[in-house]
Scaffold this motif. Sequence first.
Motif, PDB file in Angstrom:
ATOM      1  N   LYS A   1       0.328   3.108 -13.077  1.00 37.23           N
ATOM      2  CA  LYS A   1       0.899   2.055 -12.223  1.00 37.23           C
ATOM      3  C   LYS A   1       0.177   1.941 -10.882  1.00 37.23           C
ATOM      4  N   ILE A   2      -0.690   2.913 -10.557  1.00 39.91           N
ATOM      5  CA  ILE A   2      -1.452   2.817  -9.311  1.00 39.91           C
ATOM      6  C   ILE A   2      -2.364   1.586  -9.326  1.00 39.91           C
ATOM      7  N   LEU A   3      -2.785   1.158 -10.514  1.00 38.46           N
ATOM      8  CA  LEU A   3      -3.698   0.022 -10.617  1.00 38.46           C
ATOM      9  C   LEU A   3      -3.046  -1.309 -10.267  1.00 38.46           C
ATOM     10  N   LYS A   4      -1.722  -1.318 -10.121  1.00 36.06           N
ATOM     11  CA  LYS A   4      -1.020  -2.537  -9.714  1.00 36.06           C
ATOM     12  C   LYS A   4      -1.024  -2.711  -8.195  1.00 36.06           C
ATOM     13  N   LEU A   5      -1.516  -1.706  -7.477  1.00 32.21           N
ATOM     14  CA  LEU A   5      -1.530  -1.735  -6.017  1.00 32.21           C
ATOM     15  C   LEU A   5      -2.802  -2.388  -5.488  1.00 32.21           C
ATOM     16  N   ARG A   6      -2.767  -2.730  -4.214  1.00 34.76           N
ATOM     17  CA  ARG A   6      -3.958  -3.250  -3.538  1.00 34.76           C
ATOM     18  C   ARG A   6      -4.966  -2.105  -3.354  1.00 34.76           C
ATOM     19  N   LYS A   7      -6.234  -2.468  -3.171  1.00 41.00           N
ATOM     20  CA  LYS A   7      -7.284  -1.463  -2.973  1.00 41.00           C
ATOM     21  C   LYS A   7      -6.993  -0.569  -1.776  1.00 41.00           C
ATOM     22  N   ASP A   8      -6.513  -1.126  -0.671  1.00 40.87           N
ATOM     23  CA  ASP A   8      -6.243  -0.303   0.516  1.00 40.87           C
ATOM     24  C   ASP A   8      -5.126   0.713   0.245  1.00 40.87           C
ATOM     25  N   GLN A   9      -4.176   0.373  -0.631  1.00 43.56           N
ATOM     26  CA  GLN A   9      -3.114   1.309  -0.986  1.00 43.56           C
ATOM     27  C   GLN A   9      -3.647   2.414  -1.899  1.00 43.56           C
ATOM     28  N   ILE A  10      -4.469   2.022  -2.885  1.00 49.62           N
ATOM     29  CA  ILE A  10      -5.081   3.018  -3.764  1.00 49.62           C
ATOM     30  C   ILE A  10      -5.927   3.985  -2.940  1.00 49.62           C
ATOM     31  N   ASP A  11      -6.727   3.447  -2.031  1.00 51.58           N
ATOM     32  CA  ASP A  11      -7.551   4.294  -1.170  1.00 51.58           C
ATOM     33  C   ASP A  11      -6.683   5.247  -0.347  1.00 51.58           C
ATOM     34  N   GLY A  12      -5.603   4.740   0.223  1.00 53.78           N
ATOM     35  CA  GLY A  12      -4.717   5.577   1.031  1.00 53.78           C
ATOM     36  C   GLY A  12      -4.090   6.702   0.216  1.00 53.78           C
ATOM     37  N   ILE A  13      -3.625   6.369  -0.977  1.00 52.77           N
ATOM     38  CA  ILE A  13      -2.999   7.380  -1.848  1.00 52.77           C
ATOM     39  C   ILE A  13      -4.019   8.442  -2.246  1.00 52.77           C
ATOM     40  N   LEU A  14      -5.211   8.013  -2.662  1.00 48.95           N
ATOM     41  CA  LEU A  14      -6.210   8.977  -3.114  1.00 48.95           C
ATOM     42  C   LEU A  14      -6.759   9.816  -1.968  1.00 48.95           C
ATOM     43  N   LEU A  15      -6.871   9.232  -0.785  1.00 47.92           N
ATOM     44  CA  LEU A  15      -7.269  10.031   0.374  1.00 47.92           C
ATOM     45  C   LEU A  15      -6.203  11.084   0.690  1.00 47.92           C
ATOM     46  N   HIS A  16      -4.940  10.705   0.581  1.00 49.30           N
ATOM     47  CA  HIS A  16      -3.836  11.648   0.798  1.00 49.30           C
ATOM     48  C   HIS A  16      -3.933  12.809  -0.196  1.00 49.30           C
ATOM     49  N   GLU A  17      -4.187  12.492  -1.468  1.00 47.02           N
ATOM     50  CA  GLU A  17      -4.325  13.549  -2.482  1.00 47.02           C
ATOM     51  C   GLU A  17      -5.545  14.414  -2.203  1.00 47.02           C
ATOM     52  N   LEU A  18      -6.641  13.817  -1.730  1.00 49.83           N
ATOM     53  CA  LEU A  18      -7.809  14.589  -1.319  1.00 49.83           C
ATOM     54  C   LEU A  18      -7.423  15.585  -0.228  1.00 49.83           C
ATOM     55  N   GLY A  19      -6.570  15.156   0.688  1.00 50.88           N
ATOM     56  CA  GLY A  19      -6.094  16.059   1.737  1.00 50.88           C
ATOM     57  C   GLY A  19      -5.373  17.262   1.159  1.00 50.88           C
ATOM     58  N   HIS A  20      -4.545  17.037   0.130  1.00 51.57           N
ATOM     59  CA  HIS A  20      -3.859  18.157  -0.526  1.00 51.57           C
ATOM     60  C   HIS A  20      -4.868  19.096  -1.189  1.00 51.57           C
ATOM     61  N   VAL A  21      -5.860  18.532  -1.898  1.00 51.68           N
ATOM     62  CA  VAL A  21      -6.864  19.359  -2.576  1.00 51.68           C
ATOM     63  C   VAL A  21      -7.584  20.240  -1.564  1.00 51.68           C
TER      64      VAL A  21
END
Length: 135
Positions: A60-80
Amino acid sequence: MKYAREKAEIVRILRDLWEICSVEIFYGIAVSNRPEDRNPRHFAMTEDDGRFTTIVVSPKILKLRKDQIDGILLHELGHVADFQRDFNCKLSADPEIRADQIAFKLTGIEIRYGKKDLIQTTRKRSTIKRPRGLK
């Protein structure tokens, strides 16, 4: 066929994470089976079992705007990075806020949150900093 195209898109989006750190990335139907994770904001999660750091991304992430996908994945990168590296600087005790802080330190991109939906974004307009207690 659609599932294969979606999976390829997620892999394309996440390929830079493999270059930065050691992480397994799974693309799955459900991000988590925990009841507390079944909310409309839950698009990805990161876990570490001491041997592997894993990111699971919902289609369902693919239903989001690019800026939202980028924000979510950057957040997960922070966790990693939080799981795999020691940061010698003052960071929040809250792991969710800390993930945003680490992502900013690594990329220089600030993660913001939509005022209405509270979804991570890289946009500046109509956004706020992460509210305390947001899961």
